[in-house]
Every structure is written in C-alpha cells, then in structure tokens.
Design a protein around this motif. Structure first.
Motif, PDB file in Angstrom:
ATOM      1  N   VAL A 168       0.708  -1.273   0.002  1.00  0.00           N
ATOM      2  CA  VAL A 168      -0.017   0.138   0.020  1.00  0.00           C
ATOM      3  C   VAL A 168       0.907   1.542  -0.122  1.00  0.00           C
ATOM      4  CG1 VAL A 168      -1.697   1.349   1.589  1.00  0.00           C
ATOM      5  CG2 VAL A 168      -2.349  -1.036   1.019  1.00  0.00           C
ATOM      6  N   ILE A 169       1.748   1.291   0.655  1.00  0.00           N
ATOM      7  CA  ILE A 169       2.824   2.631   0.844  1.00  0.00           C
ATOM      8  C   ILE A 169       3.582   2.504  -0.359  1.00  0.00           C
ATOM      9  CG2 ILE A 169       4.533   3.813   2.138  1.00  0.00           C
ATOM     10  CD1 ILE A 169       2.044   3.458   3.644  1.00  0.00           C
ATOM     11  N   ARG A 200       1.459   3.920  14.166  1.00  0.00           N
ATOM     12  CA  ARG A 200       2.365   4.400  14.827  1.00  0.00           C
ATOM     13  C   ARG A 200       3.732   4.275  13.759  1.00  0.00           C
ATOM     14  NH1 ARG A 200       5.079   5.277  19.756  1.00  0.00           N
ATOM     15  NH2 ARG A 200       3.011   5.349  21.065  1.00  0.00           N
ATOM     16  N   GLU A 201       3.786   3.373  13.009  1.00  0.00           N
ATOM     17  CA  GLU A 201       4.682   3.283  11.706  1.00  0.00           C
ATOM     18  C   GLU A 201       4.481   4.562  10.877  1.00  0.00           C
ATOM     19  OE1 GLU A 201       5.017  -0.750  10.719  1.00  0.00           O
ATOM     20  OE2 GLU A 201       6.616  -0.218   9.152  1.00  0.00           O
ATOM     21  N   PHE A 202       2.970   4.599  10.354  1.00  0.00           N
ATOM     22  CA  PHE A 202       2.822   5.510   9.358  1.00  0.00           C
ATOM     23  C   PHE A 202       3.054   7.113   9.713  1.00  0.00           C
ATOM     24  CE2 PHE A 202      -0.537   8.090   7.230  1.00  0.00           C
ATOM     25  CZ  PHE A 202      -0.478   7.411   6.395  1.00  0.00           C
ATOM     26  N   SER A 203       3.262   7.345  11.127  1.00  0.00           N
ATOM     27  CA  SER A 203       3.413   8.619  11.932  1.00  0.00           C
ATOM     28  C   SER A 203       4.737   8.880  11.336  1.00  0.00           C
ATOM     29  CB  SER A 203       3.328   8.664  13.150  1.00  0.00           C
ATOM     30  OG  SER A 203       2.198   8.040  13.805  1.00  0.00           O
ATOM     31  N   HIS A 204       5.637   7.981  10.971  1.00  0.00           N
ATOM     32  CA  HIS A 204       7.334   8.385  10.891  1.00  0.00           C
ATOM     33  C   HIS A 204       7.489   8.217   9.477  1.00  0.00           C
ATOM     34  CE1 HIS A 204       7.937   8.773  15.205  1.00  0.00           C
ATOM     35  NE2 HIS A 204       7.394   7.392  15.369  1.00  0.00           N
ATOM     36  N   LEU A 205       6.555   8.336   8.574  1.00  0.00           N
ATOM     37  CA  LEU A 205       6.904   8.162   7.137  1.00  0.00           C
ATOM     38  C   LEU A 205       7.234   9.545   6.576  1.00  0.00           C
ATOM     39  CD1 LEU A 205       4.205   5.856   5.255  1.00  0.00           C
ATOM     40  CD2 LEU A 205       6.684   5.323   5.757  1.00  0.00           C
ATOM     41  N   TYR A 245       0.065  10.306  16.243  1.00  0.00           N
ATOM     42  CA  TYR A 245       0.107  10.661  15.023  1.00  0.00           C
ATOM     43  C   TYR A 245      -0.068  12.008  14.930  1.00  0.00           C
ATOM     44  CZ  TYR A 245      -1.327  11.305  10.021  1.00  0.00           C
ATOM     45  OH  TYR A 245      -1.441  11.627   8.969  1.00  0.00           O
ATOM     46  N   THR A 246      -1.014  12.732  15.357  1.00  0.00           N
ATOM     47  CA  THR A 246      -1.202  13.951  15.034  1.00  0.00           C
ATOM     48  C   THR A 246       0.103  14.914  15.826  1.00  0.00           C
ATOM     49  OG1 THR A 246      -2.902  14.219  17.008  1.00  0.00           O
ATOM     50  CG2 THR A 246      -3.721  14.003  15.002  1.00  0.00           C
ATOM     51  N   ASP A 247       0.600  14.548  16.750  1.00  0.00           N
ATOM     52  CA  ASP A 247       1.682  15.086  17.530  1.00  0.00           C
ATOM     53  C   ASP A 247       2.838  15.075  16.762  1.00  0.00           C
ATOM     54  OD1 ASP A 247       0.111  15.726  19.703  1.00  0.00           O
ATOM     55  OD2 ASP A 247       1.027  14.441  20.949  1.00  0.00           O
ATOM     56  N   VAL A 248       3.047  13.833  16.268  1.00  0.00           N
ATOM     57  CA  VAL A 248       4.462  13.584  15.238  1.00  0.00           C
ATOM     58  C   VAL A 248       4.285  14.564  13.944  1.00  0.00           C
ATOM     59  CG1 VAL A 248       5.566  11.827  14.240  1.00  0.00           C
ATOM     60  CG2 VAL A 248       4.909  11.482  16.456  1.00  0.00           C
ATOM     61  N   THR A 249       3.197  14.378  13.309  1.00  0.00           N
ATOM     62  CA  THR A 249       2.988  14.787  12.052  1.00  0.00           C
ATOM     63  C   THR A 249       2.501  16.284  11.761  1.00  0.00           C
ATOM     64  OG1 THR A 249       0.817  13.938  11.571  1.00  0.00           O
ATOM     65  CG2 THR A 249       2.376  12.595  11.176  1.00  0.00           C
ATOM     66  N   ASN A 250       2.001  16.791  13.057  1.00  0.00           N
ATOM     67  CA  ASN A 250       1.518  18.005  12.966  1.00  0.00           C
ATOM     68  C   ASN A 250      -0.130  18.092  11.969  1.00  0.00           C
ATOM     69  OD1 ASN A 250       1.408  20.371  14.144  1.00  0.00           O
ATOM     70  ND2 ASN A 250       3.386  20.638  13.605  1.00  0.00           N
TER      71      ASN A 250
END
Ligand code: SAH
Length: 342
Positions: A168-169, A200-205, A245-250
C-alpha cells in the motif's frame, strides 16, 4: 506475487535497471512510460531499445488487471469498475465525482480479514493481498477509460490497507511521484480499521499522505461488537496512537463513523464521541450506513440531522458523507456484493 515491473517504485526501478546491466536513467524512463504515459505495451516505449523491451517483457506482464464490467450511476456520475486479476480473482474500484474532484476509491486486498459485522467485504474473508502494481493499475485504468485526470485517491475499497502495509505504501508513493501519476500526497488518504502498530509506523513516514481511522463507535463495548479488531487494540490504545500521529506529523486525522440506526446514533453516543475526540486535532466524517441485506439499518433523514445537531459548537469539523454509487452497488461496504453475484 506475480512478477511485473509494475510492482516497482521509482527507486526500485532504477535498481532493477542496474541489476540488468542498464543505466539507472533507463529505469527512470521506463517508470515514466509505465506510470505517467500509461502505456499498455513495450511497443510504445519509443526511446527504449528493443533488447531492453525484451528484458522488460521477460520480467512478467505489464498489464495486471482486465476490465470485466463498468457501470455508471447517471444520477451522481459515480462509476464502478470490476477488474479481474491475472489469477482470476476479482476486485472493484469506484470513481466518485464531486466539486471538480475525481476521487478513486481503490481496493488493497481481495477480501478482508477484519470481520467488521456491518461490512459486506467481511463476508468474503481474506483471499490475498494486492500487489503495489495491482493497486496503482486501478487508477491507471480508470484514467485511461474515462480520459479524465484522477485528482484524489482513497484506500477505502475492499481490504484493510494496513494489513498490506508495504504494498500500500509503495502504491501510494508511485501514485504520488511526479514521474508517476503525480497525485498530490495530501490528496491520497489511507483508511484503517485501527491496526495500532501500523498507525505508529505510518506517523514516521516522510510523506504527506493523509490518514483516516474508521471509529464507528465511541466505547469498547460497542466497538467490540462492530469491529472485532477492537478486542486486539482497544479504543483507548487506538485514540492514544491517533493523538501520537497528530503530535508527530502536525496533521489532522480523519475519523470515520458509520451511522447505524439504533446501534450508535444516540445522544449518549455523540457525547462519548465528543469527549473522546475533543483532545485530538481531527475531523469527524459521518457516513450513514448503506443498507445491504444485513441486520443493520440506516437511520432516517431526521435522525441523521438530529445526530449531527449534537455536535454543534464542538472544536473539530464534522462532515456528512452520503457515499455515492448506491444505485450501482458501489457505496461503502458494498463492493463485494456484485463480485460474488456476477
Ligand atoms: N478497512 C479500511 C478501509 C475499507 S472500509 C477501514 O476500515 O477503514 C472504508 C469505510 O467504509 C470504513 O470507514 C467502513 O467503516 C465503511 N463502511 C463499510 N461498510 C459500510 C456500509 N455498509 N455503510 C457505510 N459505510 C461502510
């Protein structure tokens, strides 16, 4: 997985070229032919030498899907496409037209393992994951068939995208790549039933793809009933990860809420939902249940308005999605229906 250069990303295509003793730029040229110029055969690859075309062909088929059926809903312009894969499995994609946007709803798996009790795809169980090429080709074929540009892609068709994370990614990066389909990352949304470690993983993409979580209930008791995945990852765990997710990615996160009559549409449900979401930068998308022959019903129009009115003054946006394509069995959760019957 069927071997095909269609399953490769921009970087992988260059590595593939190197492995074949070619220059990386040949890989880049092939990537453009396949994903930007949408060619169906190597014969059209004008600047690619004949011997290289042979190498591409030996690698496997270039076309991974065959159109079986195409239906148009004259009312709202929604179109449904039934494709067959090379192994004979069938999948569906939907084109939704609204406000100058052409959104394609892609499938990420054949069937689904999530077992959500209100969703038709669940009846099918999981047959297999789709490859990146099979996901991207849904958009390519719809572009070719409609002669229109696809502006948005949502991973909300058959399957649980985060159970097929890697493909998917990969597909999303090909859809987004400027030498690929060149669809803005912010116009690509991946929707999950709530596979917490993948969120969680998606947050760091390092990409700007958007994330949607299908919530559908505001407490564990109700969510356990509707979505068995909640027994594995509880609501509080899921919402904690959504906040992460919202914290890490804004970025904002979208919560989807399928509104089912007498199941999750009371004032208490709304109050619980408001309490849960008010500390997460989010949008709430309410989707009135599309009736399929199941034990669940869609609330009446007045009850839908009443439910919406409970959200007046909240600190997050609330939208109502009346998913299109009902007349052609192309609305949310209905995609499996025709596959089986046809
Ligand atoms: N597995 C992913 C993506 C596929 S479902 C997910 O759960 O997000 C896409 C959306 O359609 C989900 O929000 C799901 O809750 C919703 N849906 C499924 N069946 C539906 C139905 N019959 N009526 C309305 N929405 C439905």
């Amino acid at each position: 997985m069927m071997n095909s250069i269609k399953n490769l990303t921009y970087d992988e295509m260059q590595k593939w070229a190197l492995q074949k003793g070619l220059k990386p730029f040949v890989g880049r040229q092939i990537f453009e032919w396949v994903f930007s110029k949408n060619v169906e055969s190597t014969d059209s690859m004008r600047n690619i030498a004949k011997n290289v075309r042979n190498i591409i062909e030996k690698e496997g088929p270039l076309s991974l899907l065959e159109l079986k059926k195409h239906e148009v809903n004259e009312g709202d312009g929604t179109e449904k496409f039934l494709f067959s894969c090379l192994d004979g499995n069938a999948l569906e994609s939907v084109l939704i037209r609204s406000a100058g946007r052409n959104t394609v709803c892609v499938s990420s798996q054949i069937g689904c393992a999530m077992g959500c009790t209100f969703c038709r795809t669940a009846d099918m169980g999981i047959l297999r994951d789709l490859s990146s090429g099979e996901i991207v080709e849904q958009v390519i074929q719809i572009t070719r068939l409609t002669h229109e540009r696809v502006t948005n892609v949502v991973f909300m068709g058959m399957g649980e995208p985060f159970n097929n994370y890697q493909e998917v990614i990969k597909a999303a990066t090909v859809l987004n790549h400027e030498k690929g389909l060149n669809i803005g990352a912010r116009h690509i949304t991946i929707s999950t039933a709530g596979i917490v470690p993948r969120v969680r993983e998606f947050s760091h993409l390092p990409y700007q793809f958007k994330l949607a979580i299908s919530l559908n209930a505001a407490n564990d008791e109700k969510r356990n009933e509707l979505m068995p995945i909640n027994r594995r990852y509880s609501l509080s765990e899921l919402l904690k990860t959504a906040k992460y997710y919202t914290d890490v990615t804004n970025k904002l996160i979208t919560f989807e809420y399928v509104l089912i009559d007498g199941v999750n549409n009371t004032q208490k449900d709304a109050q619980e939902l408001i309490k849960q979401l008010s500390h997460i930068p989010s949008k709430l998308n309410i989707i009135p249940f599309n009736e399929i022959d199941s034990k669940f019903q869609r609330p009446g129009e007045r009850d839908i308005s009443t439910f919406l009115s409970y959200f007046e003054g909240v600190n997050f946006a609330v939208t109502l999605r009346n998913s299109g394509g009902k007349g052609i069995q192309a609305a949310c959760g209905q995609l499996y229906h025709e596959v089986l019957l046809s």
